[in-house]
Write a protein that holds these residues in place. Structure first.
Motif, PDB file in Angstrom:
ATOM      1  N   LEU A  81       0.701  -1.269   0.010  1.00  0.00           N
ATOM      2  CA  LEU A  81      -0.120  -0.020  -0.222  1.00  0.00           C
ATOM      3  C   LEU A  81       0.733   0.830   0.362  1.00  0.00           C
ATOM      4  O   LEU A  81       0.740   2.148  -0.402  1.00  0.00           O
ATOM      5  CB  LEU A  81      -1.284  -0.241   1.174  1.00  0.00           C
ATOM      6  CG  LEU A  81      -2.194   1.155   1.258  1.00  0.00           C
ATOM      7  CD1 LEU A  81      -2.608   0.886   0.219  1.00  0.00           C
ATOM      8  CD2 LEU A  81      -2.745   1.147   2.428  1.00  0.00           C
ATOM      9  N   VAL A  82       2.017   1.970   0.786  1.00  0.00           N
ATOM     10  CA  VAL A  82       2.634   2.747   0.863  1.00  0.00           C
ATOM     11  C   VAL A  82       3.424   3.142  -0.772  1.00  0.00           C
ATOM     12  O   VAL A  82       3.783   3.680  -0.996  1.00  0.00           O
ATOM     13  CB  VAL A  82       3.400   2.458   2.075  1.00  0.00           C
ATOM     14  CG1 VAL A  82       5.289   1.220   1.664  1.00  0.00           C
ATOM     15  CG2 VAL A  82       4.387   3.885   2.377  1.00  0.00           C
ATOM     16  N   ALA A  83       3.754   2.103  -1.350  1.00  0.00           N
ATOM     17  CA  ALA A  83       5.001   1.665  -2.739  1.00  0.00           C
ATOM     18  C   ALA A  83       3.301   2.053  -3.076  1.00  0.00           C
ATOM     19  O   ALA A  83       3.698   2.995  -4.399  1.00  0.00           O
ATOM     20  CB  ALA A  83       5.460   0.414  -3.206  1.00  0.00           C
ATOM     21  N   GLU A  84       2.341   1.974  -3.450  1.00  0.00           N
ATOM     22  CA  GLU A  84       1.392   2.449  -4.217  1.00  0.00           C
ATOM     23  C   GLU A  84       1.177   3.756  -4.308  1.00  0.00           C
ATOM     24  O   GLU A  84       1.009   4.346  -4.972  1.00  0.00           O
ATOM     25  CB  GLU A  84      -0.026   1.615  -4.434  1.00  0.00           C
ATOM     26  CG  GLU A  84      -0.080  -0.432  -4.727  1.00  0.00           C
ATOM     27  CD  GLU A  84      -1.095  -0.779  -4.042  1.00  0.00           C
ATOM     28  OE1 GLU A  84      -2.068  -0.083  -3.957  1.00  0.00           O
ATOM     29  OE2 GLU A  84      -1.319  -2.032  -4.750  1.00  0.00           O
ATOM     30  N   ARG A  85       1.316   3.900  -3.105  1.00  0.00           N
ATOM     31  CA  ARG A  85       0.595   5.582  -2.739  1.00  0.00           C
ATOM     32  C   ARG A  85       1.997   6.376  -3.037  1.00  0.00           C
ATOM     33  O   ARG A  85       1.403   7.540  -3.321  1.00  0.00           O
ATOM     34  CB  ARG A  85       0.330   5.786  -1.555  1.00  0.00           C
ATOM     35  CG  ARG A  85      -0.963   4.923  -0.763  1.00  0.00           C
ATOM     36  CD  ARG A  85      -1.132   5.149   0.772  1.00  0.00           C
ATOM     37  NE  ARG A  85      -3.139   4.937   0.723  1.00  0.00           N
ATOM     38  CZ  ARG A  85      -3.649   4.836   1.728  1.00  0.00           C
ATOM     39  NH1 ARG A  85      -2.095   4.654   3.234  1.00  0.00           N
ATOM     40  NH2 ARG A  85      -4.549   4.443   2.265  1.00  0.00           N
ATOM     41  N   ALA A  86       2.966   5.864  -3.072  1.00  0.00           N
ATOM     42  CA  ALA A  86       4.370   6.562  -3.316  1.00  0.00           C
ATOM     43  C   ALA A  86       4.848   7.202  -4.892  1.00  0.00           C
ATOM     44  O   ALA A  86       4.799   7.755  -5.130  1.00  0.00           O
ATOM     45  CB  ALA A  86       4.730   6.578  -3.067  1.00  0.00           C
ATOM     46  N   LEU A  87       4.440   5.998  -5.612  1.00  0.00           N
ATOM     47  CA  LEU A  87       4.098   5.492  -6.987  1.00  0.00           C
ATOM     48  C   LEU A  87       3.030   6.485  -7.394  1.00  0.00           C
ATOM     49  O   LEU A  87       3.376   7.386  -8.177  1.00  0.00           O
ATOM     50  CB  LEU A  87       4.062   4.283  -7.663  1.00  0.00           C
ATOM     51  CG  LEU A  87       5.268   3.061  -7.312  1.00  0.00           C
ATOM     52  CD1 LEU A  87       4.594   1.882  -7.684  1.00  0.00           C
ATOM     53  CD2 LEU A  87       6.036   3.855  -8.102  1.00  0.00           C
ATOM     54  N   ALA A  88       1.968   6.996  -6.730  1.00  0.00           N
ATOM     55  CA  ALA A  88       1.182   7.406  -7.139  1.00  0.00           C
ATOM     56  C   ALA A  88       1.259   8.894  -7.176  1.00  0.00           C
ATOM     57  O   ALA A  88       0.742  10.165  -7.711  1.00  0.00           O
ATOM     58  CB  ALA A  88      -0.333   7.086  -6.129  1.00  0.00           C
ATOM     59  N   LYS A  89       2.364   9.289  -6.065  1.00  0.00           N
ATOM     60  CA  LYS A  89       2.629  10.790  -6.334  1.00  0.00           C
ATOM     61  C   LYS A  89       3.724  11.059  -6.557  1.00  0.00           C
ATOM     62  O   LYS A  89       4.691  12.224  -6.910  1.00  0.00           O
ATOM     63  CB  LYS A  89       2.918  11.064  -4.520  1.00  0.00           C
ATOM     64  CG  LYS A  89       1.867  11.012  -3.638  1.00  0.00           C
ATOM     65  CD  LYS A  89       1.405  12.214  -3.254  1.00  0.00           C
ATOM     66  CE  LYS A  89       0.135  12.007  -2.750  1.00  0.00           C
ATOM     67  NZ  LYS A  89       0.322  13.130  -1.564  1.00  0.00           N
ATOM     68  N   GLY A  90       4.681  10.217  -7.620  1.00  0.00           N
ATOM     69  CA  GLY A  90       5.640  10.036  -8.803  1.00  0.00           C
ATOM     70  C   GLY A  90       6.984   9.721  -8.184  1.00  0.00           C
ATOM     71  O   GLY A  90       7.779  10.093  -8.216  1.00  0.00           O
ATOM     72  N   VAL A  91       6.653   8.979  -6.878  1.00  0.00           N
ATOM     73  CA  VAL A  91       8.396   8.949  -6.005  1.00  0.00           C
ATOM     74  C   VAL A  91       8.858   7.230  -7.056  1.00  0.00           C
ATOM     75  O   VAL A  91       7.569   6.072  -6.867  1.00  0.00           O
ATOM     76  CB  VAL A  91       8.117   8.817  -4.274  1.00  0.00           C
ATOM     77  CG1 VAL A  91       9.520   8.498  -4.087  1.00  0.00           C
ATOM     78  CG2 VAL A  91       7.458  10.170  -4.001  1.00  0.00           C
ATOM     79  N   LYS A  92       9.502   7.380  -7.559  1.00  0.00           N
ATOM     80  CA  LYS A  92       9.689   5.410  -7.873  1.00  0.00           C
ATOM     81  C   LYS A  92      11.333   5.122  -6.806  1.00  0.00           C
ATOM     82  O   LYS A  92      11.280   4.062  -6.377  1.00  0.00           O
ATOM     83  CB  LYS A  92      10.524   5.453  -9.019  1.00  0.00           C
ATOM     84  CG  LYS A  92       9.427   5.674 -10.272  1.00  0.00           C
ATOM     85  CD  LYS A  92       9.413   4.906 -11.649  1.00  0.00           C
ATOM     86  CE  LYS A  92      10.090   3.726 -11.574  1.00  0.00           C
ATOM     87  NZ  LYS A  92       9.093   2.846 -11.763  1.00  0.00           N
ATOM     88  N   GLN A  93      11.797   6.143  -6.186  1.00  0.00           N
ATOM     89  CA  GLN A  93      12.929   5.741  -5.705  1.00  0.00           C
ATOM     90  C   GLN A  93      13.225   5.854  -4.491  1.00  0.00           C
ATOM     91  O   GLN A  93      12.713   7.001  -4.549  1.00  0.00           O
ATOM     92  CB  GLN A  93      14.524   6.340  -6.694  1.00  0.00           C
ATOM     93  CG  GLN A  93      14.303   5.718  -7.638  1.00  0.00           C
ATOM     94  CD  GLN A  93      15.786   6.235  -8.175  1.00  0.00           C
ATOM     95  OE1 GLN A  93      16.552   7.103  -7.622  1.00  0.00           O
ATOM     96  NE2 GLN A  93      17.403   4.458  -8.824  1.00  0.00           N
ATOM     97  N   VAL A  94      13.125   5.399  -3.242  1.00  0.00           N
ATOM     98  CA  VAL A  94      13.709   5.484  -2.534  1.00  0.00           C
ATOM     99  C   VAL A  94      14.769   5.371  -1.799  1.00  0.00           C
ATOM    100  O   VAL A  94      15.467   4.368  -2.206  1.00  0.00           O
ATOM    101  CB  VAL A  94      11.965   5.539  -1.548  1.00  0.00           C
ATOM    102  CG1 VAL A  94      10.856   5.687  -1.780  1.00  0.00           C
ATOM    103  CG2 VAL A  94      12.346   3.799  -1.332  1.00  0.00           C
ATOM    104  N   VAL A  95      15.241   5.859  -0.162  1.00  0.00           N
ATOM    105  CA  VAL A  95      15.940   4.835   0.688  1.00  0.00           C
ATOM    106  C   VAL A  95      15.756   4.987   2.004  1.00  0.00           C
ATOM    107  O   VAL A  95      15.121   5.114   2.666  1.00  0.00           O
ATOM    108  CB  VAL A  95      16.603   6.876   1.547  1.00  0.00           C
ATOM    109  CG1 VAL A  95      18.240   6.066   2.610  1.00  0.00           C
ATOM    110  CG2 VAL A  95      17.143   7.036  -0.007  1.00  0.00           C
TER     111      VAL A  95
END
Length: 121
Positions: A81-95
């Motif tokens: 769920l956090v990955a889907e929400r991040a991808l929806a905001k345009g975030v692909k790479q994280v630390v």
């Protein structure tokens, strides 16, 4: 000298790691918090001091699905769920910030589910 509690030891480890890890607009920080009953994940831009996306095992979306599941299975759903929400905001790479916890069990399940859902770290 008094003995440190488990939570104090975790807090100290987390602070030590946070000296080197910071979320930028290009690569925000995926932070994990694990309590005895629940698990939370946030994607944070530390420069702006903003949470871009978050998911928790107490989210209304997940509440009904989580009944009767093991904690590590719950962590997988939170990671997706956090990955889907991040991808929806345009975030692909994280630390990845494991929050002073060992990379086993629920923390590992959340991280692997977020990777499978499309986050890169």
């Amino acid at each position: 000298m008094t003995k440190m509690t488990r939570s104090e030891a975790r807090e100290r480890r987390h602070n030590r790691v946070r000296k080197h890890i910071s979320g930028t607009p290009a690569r925000p920080r995926l932070s994990v918090f694990r309590s005895l009953a629940n698990i939370n994940a946030q994607v944070i831009d530390d420069v702006a001091g903003v949470t871009l996306a978050s998911a928790s095992s107490v989210d209304r979306e997940l509440r009904e699905k989580l009944d009767g599941m093991k904690k590590s299975e719950q962590a997988k759903l939170v990671g997706q769920l956090v990955a889907e929400r991040a991808l929806a905001k345009g975030v692909k790479q994280v630390v990845f910030d494991r929050g002073g916890y060992k990379y086993i069990g629920r923390v590992k399940a959340l991280a692997e589910a977020a990777r499978e859902a499309g986050l890169e770290f």
